[in-house]
Design a protein around this motif. Structure first.
Motif, mmCIF file in Angstrom:
data_model
loop_
_atom_site.group_PDB
_atom_site.id
_atom_site.type_symbol
_atom_site.label_atom_id
_atom_site.label_comp_id
_atom_site.label_asym_id
_atom_site.label_seq_id
_atom_site.Cartn_x
_atom_site.Cartn_y
_atom_site.Cartn_z
ATOM 1 N N SER A 42 26.865 41.117 16.931
ATOM 2 C CA SER A 42 25.812 40.156 16.618
ATOM 3 C C SER A 42 25.998 38.872 17.429
ATOM 4 C CB SER A 42 25.822 39.842 15.126
ATOM 5 O OG SER A 42 24.901 38.836 14.816
ATOM 6 N N GLU A 43 27.235 38.414 17.571
ATOM 7 C CA GLU A 43 27.504 37.218 18.368
ATOM 8 C C GLU A 43 27.145 37.441 19.827
ATOM 9 O OE1 GLU A 43 31.587 36.245 17.712
ATOM 10 O OE2 GLU A 43 31.187 35.256 15.804
ATOM 11 N N GLU A 44 27.447 38.611 20.360
ATOM 12 C CA GLU A 44 27.117 38.916 21.751
ATOM 13 C C GLU A 44 25.602 38.906 21.957
ATOM 14 O OE1 GLU A 44 28.934 42.600 22.859
ATOM 15 O OE2 GLU A 44 30.951 41.862 22.421
ATOM 16 N N ARG A 45 24.864 39.526 21.042
ATOM 17 C CA ARG A 45 23.407 39.530 21.159
ATOM 18 C C ARG A 45 22.850 38.125 21.072
ATOM 19 N NH1 ARG A 45 22.404 44.351 17.033
ATOM 20 N NH2 ARG A 45 23.427 42.772 15.813
ATOM 21 N N THR A 46 23.422 37.311 20.199
ATOM 22 C CA THR A 46 22.964 35.937 20.047
ATOM 23 C C THR A 46 23.219 35.138 21.325
ATOM 24 O OG1 THR A 46 23.424 36.051 17.679
ATOM 25 C CG2 THR A 46 23.163 33.852 18.627
ATOM 26 N N LYS A 47 24.391 35.334 21.942
ATOM 27 C CA LYS A 47 24.699 34.625 23.182
ATOM 28 C C LYS A 47 23.732 35.023 24.285
ATOM 29 C CE LYS A 47 29.601 33.933 22.243
ATOM 30 N NZ LYS A 47 30.972 34.297 22.604
ATOM 31 N N VAL A 48 23.401 36.298 24.367
ATOM 32 C CA VAL A 48 22.452 36.759 25.383
ATOM 33 C C VAL A 48 21.084 36.136 25.149
ATOM 34 C CG1 VAL A 48 21.202 38.791 26.207
ATOM 35 C CG2 VAL A 48 23.664 38.909 25.870
ATOM 36 N N ARG A 49 20.661 36.077 23.906
ATOM 37 C CA ARG A 49 19.360 35.481 23.596
ATOM 38 C C ARG A 49 19.347 33.995 23.917
ATOM 39 N NH1 ARG A 49 18.088 38.378 17.802
ATOM 40 N NH2 ARG A 49 17.712 40.458 18.645
#
Length: 90
Positions: A42-49
């Protein structure tokens, strides 16, 4: 109809068999590892967004500056031409 549905719900809840289960330490560790993995993804997806939003904001800022310059040129040049013509007339 409401009374019937209330009695059906009560009957269903009263006829269910209670289940007692104990979680072991390994079960808790598995749950913790699954939760940690989900948080990491979830943190990785948030960083990408967030990175995508930052690039979009930069593009919008550049577009805004370009539009302001364009409007200044479109309005400013005719104003200068009118001002020089009025000076010549005086």
């Amino acid at each position: 109809m409401k009374l019937l549905s209330v009695f059906l719900c009560m009957g269903f809840l009263l006829t269910t068999i209670p289940v007692s289960a104990k979680l072991s330490v390994e079960d808790f560790e598995q749950i913790r590892s699954i939760i940690k993995e989900e948080i990491a993804t979830s943190e990785e997806r948030t960083k990408v967004r967030i990175d995508g939003l930052q690039t979009q904001m930069e593009m919008l800022f550049k577009l805004q500056l370009a539009l302001m310059a364009f409007i200044t040129v479109v309005i400013g040049i005719p104003q200068l031409i009118v001002a020089t013509q009025r000076k010549k007339q005086r």
